[in-house]
Design a protein around this motif. Structure first.
Motif, mmCIF file in Angstrom:
data_model
loop_
_atom_site.group_PDB
_atom_site.id
_atom_site.type_symbol
_atom_site.label_atom_id
_atom_site.label_comp_id
_atom_site.label_asym_id
_atom_site.label_seq_id
_atom_site.Cartn_x
_atom_site.Cartn_y
_atom_site.Cartn_z
ATOM 1 N N GLY A 81 36.676 23.082 57.902
ATOM 2 C CA GLY A 81 35.627 22.676 56.905
ATOM 3 C C GLY A 81 34.458 22.903 57.737
ATOM 4 O O GLY A 81 33.318 22.795 57.234
ATOM 5 N N ASP A 82 34.462 23.161 59.175
ATOM 6 C CA ASP A 82 33.302 23.350 59.826
ATOM 7 C C ASP A 82 33.391 24.497 60.670
ATOM 8 O O ASP A 82 34.074 24.701 61.422
ATOM 9 N N LEU A 117 35.653 27.939 64.897
ATOM 10 C CA LEU A 117 35.859 28.945 65.825
ATOM 11 C C LEU A 117 36.146 28.460 67.215
ATOM 12 O O LEU A 117 36.879 29.238 67.949
ATOM 13 N N GLU A 118 35.827 26.892 67.560
ATOM 14 C CA GLU A 118 36.343 26.479 68.836
ATOM 15 C C GLU A 118 37.823 26.511 68.703
ATOM 16 O O GLU A 118 38.474 26.799 69.837
ATOM 17 N N MET A 119 38.335 26.150 67.441
ATOM 18 C CA MET A 119 39.894 26.059 67.630
ATOM 19 C C MET A 119 40.516 27.371 67.480
ATOM 20 O O MET A 119 41.682 27.496 68.215
ATOM 21 N N ARG A 178 32.420 34.848 70.255
ATOM 22 C CA ARG A 178 31.484 34.318 71.005
ATOM 23 C C ARG A 178 30.102 34.750 70.330
ATOM 24 O O ARG A 178 29.209 34.160 70.141
ATOM 25 N N LYS A 179 30.296 36.036 69.786
ATOM 26 C CA LYS A 179 29.177 36.443 69.006
ATOM 27 C C LYS A 179 28.799 35.731 67.571
ATOM 28 O O LYS A 179 27.833 35.522 67.158
ATOM 29 N N GLU A 180 29.870 35.345 67.189
ATOM 30 C CA GLU A 180 29.844 34.707 65.962
ATOM 31 C C GLU A 180 29.402 33.079 66.064
ATOM 32 O O GLU A 180 28.803 32.608 65.206
ATOM 33 N N ARG A 181 30.064 32.510 67.131
ATOM 34 C CA ARG A 181 29.154 31.228 67.642
ATOM 35 C C ARG A 181 27.795 31.422 67.695
ATOM 36 O O ARG A 181 27.032 30.495 67.141
#
Length: 63
Positions: free
Chosen positions: A21-22, A27-29, A56-59
């Motif tokens: 939901g975040d 992305l980290e998971m 990385r780009k998406e983050r």
């Protein structure tokens, strides 16, 4: 592999569904799951590096 959606499909092949939901937490998971799959030689180095770059780009876009 070109998008986060493609990474989700890759992870789904191994029974991993990630939705917290975040967006940043998701992305980290995904990155953590990719690390584990690579460490046990389930995915190739090319798949791993490509997916890490996309995440990385998406983050950076999300922050």
């Amino acid at each position: 592999m070109q998008s986060v959606y493609d990474i989700r499909k890759l992870l789904l092949k191994f029974g991993t569904i990630i939705y917290l939901g975040d967006r940043l937490a998701d992305l980290e998971m995904m990155e953590t799951e990719l690390d584990e799959l690579f460490q046990v030689n389930i995915i190739t180095k090319e798949e791993y590096l490509e997916a890490k770059l996309i995440l990385r780009k998406e983050r950076e876009k999300t922050k």
